[in-house]
Design an enzyme around this catalytic site. Structure first.
Site, PDB file in Angstrom:
ATOM      1  N   TYR A  38       0.850  -1.058   0.129  1.00 22.09           N
ATOM      2  CA  TYR A  38       0.213  -0.071   0.081  1.00 22.09           C
ATOM      3  C   TYR A  38       0.784   1.056  -0.179  1.00 22.09           C
ATOM      4  O   TYR A  38       1.892   1.286   0.632  1.00 22.09           O
ATOM      5  CB  TYR A  38      -0.643   0.022   1.239  1.00 22.09           C
ATOM      6  CG  TYR A  38      -1.969  -1.027   1.357  1.00 22.09           C
ATOM      7  CD1 TYR A  38      -2.694  -1.358   0.048  1.00 22.09           C
ATOM      8  CD2 TYR A  38      -2.442  -1.453   2.347  1.00 22.09           C
ATOM      9  CE1 TYR A  38      -3.710  -2.410   0.262  1.00 22.09           C
ATOM     10  CE2 TYR A  38      -3.391  -2.365   2.617  1.00 22.09           C
ATOM     11  CZ  TYR A  38      -4.062  -2.642   1.420  1.00 22.09           C
ATOM     12  OH  TYR A  38      -5.202  -3.773   1.626  1.00 22.09           O
ATOM     13  N   HIS A 195     -12.395   3.416   6.086  1.00 22.12           N
ATOM     14  CA  HIS A 195     -11.157   2.692   5.665  1.00 22.12           C
ATOM     15  C   HIS A 195     -10.869   1.727   6.858  1.00 22.12           C
ATOM     16  O   HIS A 195      -9.780   1.007   6.717  1.00 22.12           O
ATOM     17  CB  HIS A 195      -9.981   3.720   5.494  1.00 22.12           C
ATOM     18  CG  HIS A 195     -10.013   4.170   4.108  1.00 22.12           C
ATOM     19  ND1 HIS A 195     -10.314   5.461   3.675  1.00 22.12           N
ATOM     20  CD2 HIS A 195     -10.027   3.476   2.816  1.00 22.12           C
ATOM     21  CE1 HIS A 195     -10.239   5.591   2.413  1.00 22.12           C
ATOM     22  NE2 HIS A 195      -9.943   4.168   1.838  1.00 22.12           N
ATOM     23  N   ARG A 225      -6.096   7.242  -8.751  1.00 22.16           N
ATOM     24  CA  ARG A 225      -5.143   6.251  -8.222  1.00 22.16           C
ATOM     25  C   ARG A 225      -5.807   4.677  -8.675  1.00 22.16           C
ATOM     26  O   ARG A 225      -6.925   4.808  -9.119  1.00 22.16           O
ATOM     27  CB  ARG A 225      -5.117   6.350  -6.697  1.00 22.16           C
ATOM     28  CG  ARG A 225      -6.295   6.044  -5.822  1.00 22.16           C
ATOM     29  CD  ARG A 225      -6.051   5.901  -4.582  1.00 22.16           C
ATOM     30  NE  ARG A 225      -5.444   4.931  -3.879  1.00 22.16           N
ATOM     31  CZ  ARG A 225      -5.886   3.962  -3.408  1.00 22.16           C
ATOM     32  NH1 ARG A 225      -7.282   3.630  -3.597  1.00 22.16           N
ATOM     33  NH2 ARG A 225      -5.171   2.762  -3.089  1.00 22.16           N
ATOM     34  N   ASN A 227      -6.487   0.776  -7.650  1.00 20.25           N
ATOM     35  CA  ASN A 227      -6.704  -0.143  -6.623  1.00 20.25           C
ATOM     36  C   ASN A 227      -6.891  -1.574  -7.304  1.00 20.25           C
ATOM     37  O   ASN A 227      -7.582  -1.589  -8.502  1.00 20.25           O
ATOM     38  CB  ASN A 227      -7.652   0.182  -5.606  1.00 20.25           C
ATOM     39  CG  ASN A 227      -7.752  -0.590  -4.313  1.00 20.25           C
ATOM     40  OD1 ASN A 227      -6.665  -1.151  -4.120  1.00 20.25           O
ATOM     41  ND2 ASN A 227      -8.941  -1.155  -4.092  1.00 20.25           N
ATOM     42  N   GLU A 267      -9.574  -1.091 -10.187  1.00 15.65           N
ATOM     43  CA  GLU A 267     -10.558   0.014  -9.962  1.00 15.65           C
ATOM     44  C   GLU A 267      -9.664   1.179 -10.465  1.00 15.65           C
ATOM     45  O   GLU A 267      -8.565   1.536  -9.628  1.00 15.65           O
ATOM     46  CB  GLU A 267     -10.830   0.148  -8.456  1.00 15.65           C
ATOM     47  CG  GLU A 267     -11.835  -0.974  -8.096  1.00 15.65           C
ATOM     48  CD  GLU A 267     -11.995  -0.815  -6.652  1.00 15.65           C
ATOM     49  OE1 GLU A 267     -13.050  -1.459  -6.238  1.00 15.65           O
ATOM     50  OE2 GLU A 267     -11.602  -0.089  -5.807  1.00 15.65           O
ATOM     51  N   LYS A 319      -8.130  -9.077   1.176  1.00 14.08           N
ATOM     52  CA  LYS A 319      -8.723  -9.113  -0.056  1.00 14.08           C
ATOM     53  C   LYS A 319      -9.453 -10.538  -0.311  1.00 14.08           C
ATOM     54  O   LYS A 319     -10.217 -10.594  -1.535  1.00 14.08           O
ATOM     55  CB  LYS A 319      -7.617  -8.780  -1.210  1.00 14.08           C
ATOM     56  CG  LYS A 319      -6.951  -7.399  -1.024  1.00 14.08           C
ATOM     57  CD  LYS A 319      -6.002  -7.379  -2.175  1.00 14.08           C
ATOM     58  CE  LYS A 319      -5.087  -6.035  -2.281  1.00 14.08           C
ATOM     59  NZ  LYS A 319      -5.975  -5.111  -3.050  1.00 14.08           N
TER      60      LYS A 319
HETATM   61  C1  HEM Z   1     -10.239   0.513   0.751  1.00 14.19           C
HETATM   62  C2  HEM Z   1     -13.449   4.158  -0.220  1.00 14.19           C
HETATM   63  C3  HEM Z   1      -9.560   7.089  -1.058  1.00 14.19           C
HETATM   64  C4  HEM Z   1      -6.606   3.712  -0.119  1.00 14.19           C
HETATM   65  C5  HEM Z   1     -11.369   1.217   0.611  1.00 14.19           C
HETATM   66  C6  HEM Z   1     -12.537   0.733   0.804  1.00 14.19           C
HETATM   67  C7  HEM Z   1     -13.558   1.890   0.561  1.00 14.19           C
HETATM   68  C8  HEM Z   1     -12.711   3.037   0.023  1.00 14.19           C
HETATM   69  C9  HEM Z   1     -15.052   2.021   0.568  1.00 14.19           C
HETATM   70  C10 HEM Z   1     -13.151  -0.524   1.250  1.00 14.19           C
HETATM   71  C11 HEM Z   1     -12.940  -0.445   2.982  1.00 14.19           C
HETATM   72  C12 HEM Z   1     -13.473  -1.885   3.283  1.00 14.19           C
HETATM   73  O1  HEM Z   1     -12.861  -2.952   3.474  1.00 14.19           O
HETATM   74  O2  HEM Z   1     -14.743  -1.851   3.926  1.00 14.19           O
HETATM   75  C13 HEM Z   1     -12.569   5.315  -0.662  1.00 14.19           C
HETATM   76  C14 HEM Z   1     -13.231   6.565  -1.016  1.00 14.19           C
HETATM   77  C15 HEM Z   1     -11.960   7.462  -1.377  1.00 14.19           C
HETATM   78  C16 HEM Z   1     -10.942   6.738  -1.195  1.00 14.19           C
HETATM   79  C17 HEM Z   1     -14.624   6.929  -1.055  1.00 14.19           C
HETATM   80  C18 HEM Z   1     -12.278   8.804  -1.634  1.00 14.19           C
HETATM   81  C19 HEM Z   1     -12.097   9.747  -0.984  1.00 14.19           C
HETATM   82  C20 HEM Z   1      -8.326   6.538  -1.087  1.00 14.19           C
HETATM   83  C21 HEM Z   1      -7.205   7.141  -1.249  1.00 14.19           C
HETATM   84  C22 HEM Z   1      -6.491   5.803  -0.813  1.00 14.19           C
HETATM   85  C23 HEM Z   1      -7.267   4.827  -0.351  1.00 14.19           C
HETATM   86  C24 HEM Z   1      -6.818   8.356  -1.757  1.00 14.19           C
HETATM   87  C25 HEM Z   1      -4.876   6.240  -0.912  1.00 14.19           C
HETATM   88  C26 HEM Z   1      -3.941   5.726  -0.111  1.00 14.19           C
HETATM   89  C27 HEM Z   1      -7.260   2.441   0.167  1.00 14.19           C
HETATM   90  C28 HEM Z   1      -6.841   1.282   0.445  1.00 14.19           C
HETATM   91  C29 HEM Z   1      -7.905   0.259   0.756  1.00 14.19           C
HETATM   92  C30 HEM Z   1      -8.959   1.096   0.510  1.00 14.19           C
HETATM   93  C31 HEM Z   1      -5.304   0.914   0.242  1.00 14.19           C
HETATM   94  C32 HEM Z   1      -7.743  -1.082   0.543  1.00 14.19           C
HETATM   95  C33 HEM Z   1      -7.940  -1.661  -0.546  1.00 14.19           C
HETATM   96  C34 HEM Z   1      -7.553  -3.337  -0.870  1.00 14.19           C
HETATM   97  O3  HEM Z   1      -6.521  -3.739  -0.579  1.00 14.19           O
HETATM   98  O4  HEM Z   1      -8.377  -3.952  -1.938  1.00 14.19           O
HETATM   99  N1  HEM Z   1     -11.558   2.580   0.043  1.00 14.19           N
HETATM  100  N2  HEM Z   1     -11.258   5.243  -0.599  1.00 14.19           N
HETATM  101  N3  HEM Z   1      -8.469   5.135  -0.482  1.00 14.19           N
HETATM  102  N4  HEM Z   1      -8.702   2.428   0.113  1.00 14.19           N
HETATM  103 FE1  HEM Z   1      -9.975   3.886  -0.146  1.00 14.19          FE
END
Ligand code: HEM
Length: 339
Positions: A38, A195, A225, A227, A267, A319
């Protein structure tokens, strides 16, 4: 070359979804290195990789348009609460209408058009056979709430984030193809709250840094970004609400079927400041590619093998890959002879 939308294919039941050779070529392969960790992987959302790339436009409309819009209508029919907007997000929903309609009409004039006479707007979507006159910011002038109206016409999930007290709140969204998270559950939560389930990143300070960056995004300077995760079958809607439909599929992966059954799910997330409401529009554009299609590109095959082999156990678990991760690594090893 621009990809023309194909006939409707399915993301459930008989899973007829396929990618053309051009869709494979432009797939946003998300791994710049042999190990994945990450990070705050945010960059300006500017065109790169030339004409026809997924980064060319604010919103990427591709050959799966009709299929994805059809899938969205199926999800919303079964579960209308997958689209939700708190009362104070009405202006943000109209911001989103303006941003999406304007950029789609500019970038894809063969499919979409927008004409404005003062507040009287006419929107035509030739792909879905829609033509509507409405009054901007008057929600009664549309056939359904504004977020749902535009969300049913743009590929990708959307969240609208209210910004207050230096934080972001998930107060609206249309989420019909999430990678195992729920809008109904996250609604009203702050950036670090929604998060919450993500391992490692909190203590590494990634979310604190990301939030500072996001809250400072100005109008007209979208960022993006990537994902990723893996999904079994070409299933767009892997929501917790639907877990009974897809959870068991994780046990169906075998050495014989892994190439066709397991999909790399990427994504492309774009974050864009809205001018009237000061909300952030967060779009999550999902691309699905079977491992079989991925390995047609030798560099991707080799890299994906190395990434999967060195993935930290906490990420494998988070995941949801535990049941079939080793089958994936064994399959990909055949394409990484130098390892
Ligand atoms: C995962 C939403 C921005 C990093 C997630 C999850 C949601 C989400 C809903 C799933 C969490 C769960 O397990 O329930 C958002 C939204 C964003 C945003 C709405 C906009 C503001 C970011 C940004 C980062 C980030 C800018 C940058 C570091 C991550 C990471 C995960 C994650 C690393 C885990 C993903 C994985 O391993 O599959 N995010 N996120 N997110 N988000 Fe975000």
């Amino acid at each position: 070359m621009r990809l023309a939308p194909k006939e409707i294919q399915t993301f459930r039941d008989d899973f007829t979804y396929t990618n053309s050779a051009e869709a494979i070529r432009r797939f946003p392969f998300p791994f710049p290195e042999d190990e994945y960790r990450y990070s705050v992987n945010i960059e300006p959302h500017e065109p790169k990789d030339g004409e026809g790339s997924v980064y060319e436009n604010l919103l990427d409309i591709d050959e799966h348009y009709l299929s994805e819009m059809h899938e969205r209508s199926l999800v919303l029919k079964e579960m209308p609460h997958r689209c939700l907007a708190m009362d104070h997000m009405e202006l943000a929903s109209w911001d989103m209408i303006e941003r999406c309609m304007t950029s789609m009409a500019e970038d894809y004039p063969e499919y979409f058009s927008l004409t404005k006479e003062g507040e009287h707007w006419t929107w035509e979507n030739k792909l879905l056979g829609i033509k509507d006159d409405f009054i901007f910011a008057d929600s009664d002038s549309l056939p359904m709430p504004p977020l749902e109206y535009i969300g049913r016409q743009v590929q990708g999930d959307f969240a609208l984030l209210d910004q207050r007290d230096g934080d972001l709140f998930m107060d609206a969204g249309i989420i019909t193809c999430p990678a195992d998270w729920s809008l109904a559950f996250d609604a009203g939560m702050s950036f670090s709250q929604w998060h919450g389930p993500v391992p490692m990143a909190h203590k590494e300070g990634i979310f604190d840094r990301a939030l500072k960056y996001l809250t400072a995004i100005p109008v007209g300077k979208p960022v993006r970004r990537l994902n990723w995760t893996l999904t079994v079958n070409a299933r767009m809607d892997t929501a917790p609400e639907n877990y009974h439909e897809w959870g068991h599929e994780r046990t169906s992966v075998t050495p014989e079927n892994v190439g066709e059954k397991v999909y790399l799910r990427v994504e492309l997330q774009v974050i864009d400041r809205m001018p009237r409401s000061n909300a952030l529009m967060f779009s999550i554009r999902t691309y699905l590619m079977s491992l079989e299609d991925i390995v047609t590109n030798p560099q991707w095959a080799q890299r994906l093998h190395r990434v999967m082999k060195t993935l930290p156990p906490a990420l494998i678990d988070y995941k949801g890959l535990s049941r079939y991760h080793s089958t994936v690594v064994d399959y990909l090893a055949h394409f990484d002879q130098t390892n």
